[in-house]
Design a protein around this motif. Structure first.
Motif, short mmCIF file in Angstrom:
data_model
loop_
_atom_site.label_atom_id
_atom_site.label_comp_id
_atom_site.label_asym_id
_atom_site.label_seq_id
_atom_site.Cartn_x
_atom_site.Cartn_y
_atom_site.Cartn_z
N VAL A 215 0.75 -1.23 -0.02
CA VAL A 215 0.00 -0.01 -0.11
C VAL A 215 0.94 1.32 -0.16
N TYR A 216 0.40 2.12 -0.77
CA TYR A 216 1.24 3.52 -0.85
C TYR A 216 0.21 4.31 0.47
N LYS A 234 -0.85 -1.65 10.06
CA LYS A 234 -1.40 -1.58 9.03
C LYS A 234 -0.60 -1.26 7.72
N ASP A 235 0.65 -0.84 8.15
CA ASP A 235 1.54 -0.28 7.41
C ASP A 235 0.94 1.15 6.96
N GLN A 236 0.76 2.00 7.94
CA GLN A 236 -0.15 2.99 7.88
C GLN A 236 0.94 4.22 7.56
N HIS A 237 2.06 3.93 7.72
CA HIS A 237 3.03 5.14 7.43
C HIS A 237 4.27 4.51 6.78
N ALA A 238 4.92 5.40 5.93
CA ALA A 238 6.02 5.17 5.23
C ALA A 238 7.36 5.51 5.87
N SER A 239 7.39 6.82 6.69
CA SER A 239 8.66 7.38 7.17
C SER A 239 8.33 7.20 8.58
N LEU A 240 9.43 7.44 9.36
CA LEU A 240 9.70 7.44 10.90
C LEU A 240 9.24 8.61 11.26
N VAL A 373 -9.89 -0.59 8.80
CA VAL A 373 -9.42 -0.18 7.47
C VAL A 373 -8.33 1.06 7.57
N ILE A 374 -7.20 1.18 6.95
CA ILE A 374 -6.32 2.26 7.49
C ILE A 374 -6.87 3.56 6.96
N PRO A 375 -6.28 4.70 7.36
CA PRO A 375 -7.04 6.02 6.95
C PRO A 375 -6.61 6.20 5.34
N THR A 376 -7.65 6.76 4.70
CA THR A 376 -7.40 7.07 3.46
C THR A 376 -6.58 8.50 3.31
N VAL A 377 -6.05 8.57 1.92
CA VAL A 377 -5.28 9.71 1.65
C VAL A 377 -5.82 10.90 2.11
#
Length: 462
Positions: A215-216, A234-240, A373-377
């Motif tokens: 997921v992006y 949920k892999d809801q973040h890409a950065s620390l 469900v993780i938050p949408t963009v």
């Protein structure tokens, strides 16, 4: 830490799948074009021994990203107790980062859990909850988290009741155990494409029976940019930095430059953002992210790992297919690579390092999905042309019953297992796996008692 305690035949290529794969559920793979310049290595099957090992220890020392004095100062910020005068609350779960990440040392995992809820709408799709506070005067919306604590009633607001309570309407309910953050600087430094390639390889080798979902998600410090999610259940973040800013607001109620709006204005007496830069120009969330980036990876129990039982269990772990998702080794992108929407450049201490998380950091359906469900963009603001077109509500709905593969490094310190913490033994955790991991679970059941014990002994060494 060298991996000398593993037998030579146990050294696996990063994306080599085991002969037996997990499960039957097919998960869609989003083959999107990354919005960031994070490209890293083009080959997904580079042998781990070609790259230096990431340092691993529970010694509170830096991995080399910063000096030890700076790392200790950043840890001080991570450990610091927040008070109402600092902006704590009005709704919150903890008073410091360390409160939820401290076993056996700051930044590691814990037995602390949080509560998340929601409901299904008329179209049977997940919707965020509506949580009334202040006797119904205000409704908390737009997030799944329910805070366990509130600063009111207080001396300043004796008649203001803002404690959240879950109404009967919110029928989707789950708890989530706080995750380990040690070594996550190496996780952040893995190229997006590496995870995409891993998902493709995994899906192809298993004939689409095991397909990690990529997921992006928005990179909050880079508006309009997205990256492959890897942090949170949920892999809801890409950065620390995004991860730190989110936790500061939602877990402690401290607004910051990335998340400047309070969940509620009731009982709020500190101007936004609560978290302001210090004399060094860095805010608390900057220190949190730098502390995590400079932390060493969780080490193995080398004494136990060298035992015949644990080494036998390591071989069986691969043979029955657990390593398909609990990937032994990953390698970070080269030093100098720009990631996180060009907001962070991988330093030499994190670049081209092999580490051993025992996770693919992808989302899978293993039969324990929490329905959230993780938050949408849209939760993070307007989508720009630089955001992947596919990062839409439709794709985020696919996360409903999928969870990030739990990294097993440091699992020997976890007394509560799985995403919700309701499983308390390693054997039960294995047997609880279903969905995509059904085949691996069946193969574990078929092992003789001695071999089952060997697998458990291997896990106790992680």
């Amino acid at each position: 830490m060298p991996y000398e305690f593993l037998r030579a035949q146990e050294r696996k290529m990063i994306f080599k799948a085991a002969p037996l794969v997990c499960g039957v559920a097919v998960v869609a793979l989003l083959t999107l074009t990354p919005a960031s310049s994070q490209n890293g290595s083009k080959k997904a099957t580079v042998p781990e021994q070609q790259f230096p090992e990431a340092p691993a220890a529970f010694d509170n020392k830096s991995n080399g990203t910063v000096d030890d004095a700076t790392h200790a100062a950043d840890q001080g910020k991570f450990d610091e107790i927040e008070n109402v005068g600092d902006g704590l609350g009005p709704l919150y779960n903890a008073q410091s980062c360390r409160e939820c990440h401290q076993n056996p040392t700051s930044g590691a995992g814990s037995q602390v859990s949080e509560l998340r809820v929601g409901h299904l709408g008329p179209n049977r799709r997940f919707e965020n909850p509506n949580i009334p506070i202040a006797r119904g005067a205000e409704i908390i919306m737009g997030r799944t988290l329910v805070n366990d604590r509130a600063i009111c009633p207080s001396a300043a607001f004796p008649d203001t009741e803002i404690q959240q309570r879950v109404p009967d309407s919110e029928t989707v309910r789950t708890t989530r155990i706080s995750v380990n953050a040690l070594g996550d600087g190496f996780v952040e430094a893995v190229a997006d494409q590496t995870l995409v390639d891993l998902a493709r390889e995994q899906c192809r080798n298993s004939h689409r029976r095991v397909c990690g979902l990529v997921v992006y998600v928005p990179i909050v410090e880079a508006p309009g940019r997205a990256g492959v999610g890897r942090f949170g259940w949920k892999d809801q973040h890409a950065s620390l930095l995004s991860f730190s800013g989110d936790a500061y607001l939602n877990e402690m109620g401290i607004t910051n430059v990335l998340f400047p709006d309070e969940v509620t204005k009731l009982c709020n007496t500190v101007n936004e953002p609560n978290d302001k830069p210090g004399s060094d120009g860095l805010s608390d969330v900057d220190h949190f992210a730098r502390f995590i980036r400079a932390s060493k990876a969780p080490p193995r129990d080398r004494t136990l790992a060298n035992t015949p039982a644990a080494m036998r269990g390591s071989e069986l772990f691969d043979k029955i297919g657990c390593a398909v998702c609990h990937v032994r080794s990953l390698t970070t992108a080269p030093a100098g690579t720009k990631i996180n929407g060009d907001q962070f450049t991988i330093p030499a201490a994190l670049g081209s390092k092999t580490f051993h998380p025992f996770s693919d950091f992808l989302l899978h359906d293993v039969g324990t999905g929490d329905g959230i469900v993780i938050p949408t963009v849209e939760h993070y603001g307007r989508v720009t042309r630089r955001m992947p077109r596919e990062a839409t509500l439709e794709n985020f709905q696919r996360t409903e019953n999928r969870l990030r593969t739990a990294p097993l490094w440091g699992v020997r310190f976890h007394t509560r297992l799985m995403h919700d913490g309701v499983t308390v033994t390693l054997r039960d955790a294995i047997l609880r796996h279903a969905g995509e991991s059904s085949q691996a679970t069946r193969d574990f059941r078929r092992l003789g008692p001695k071999d089952q014990d060997a697998v458990l002994e291997f896990l106790r060494s992680l």
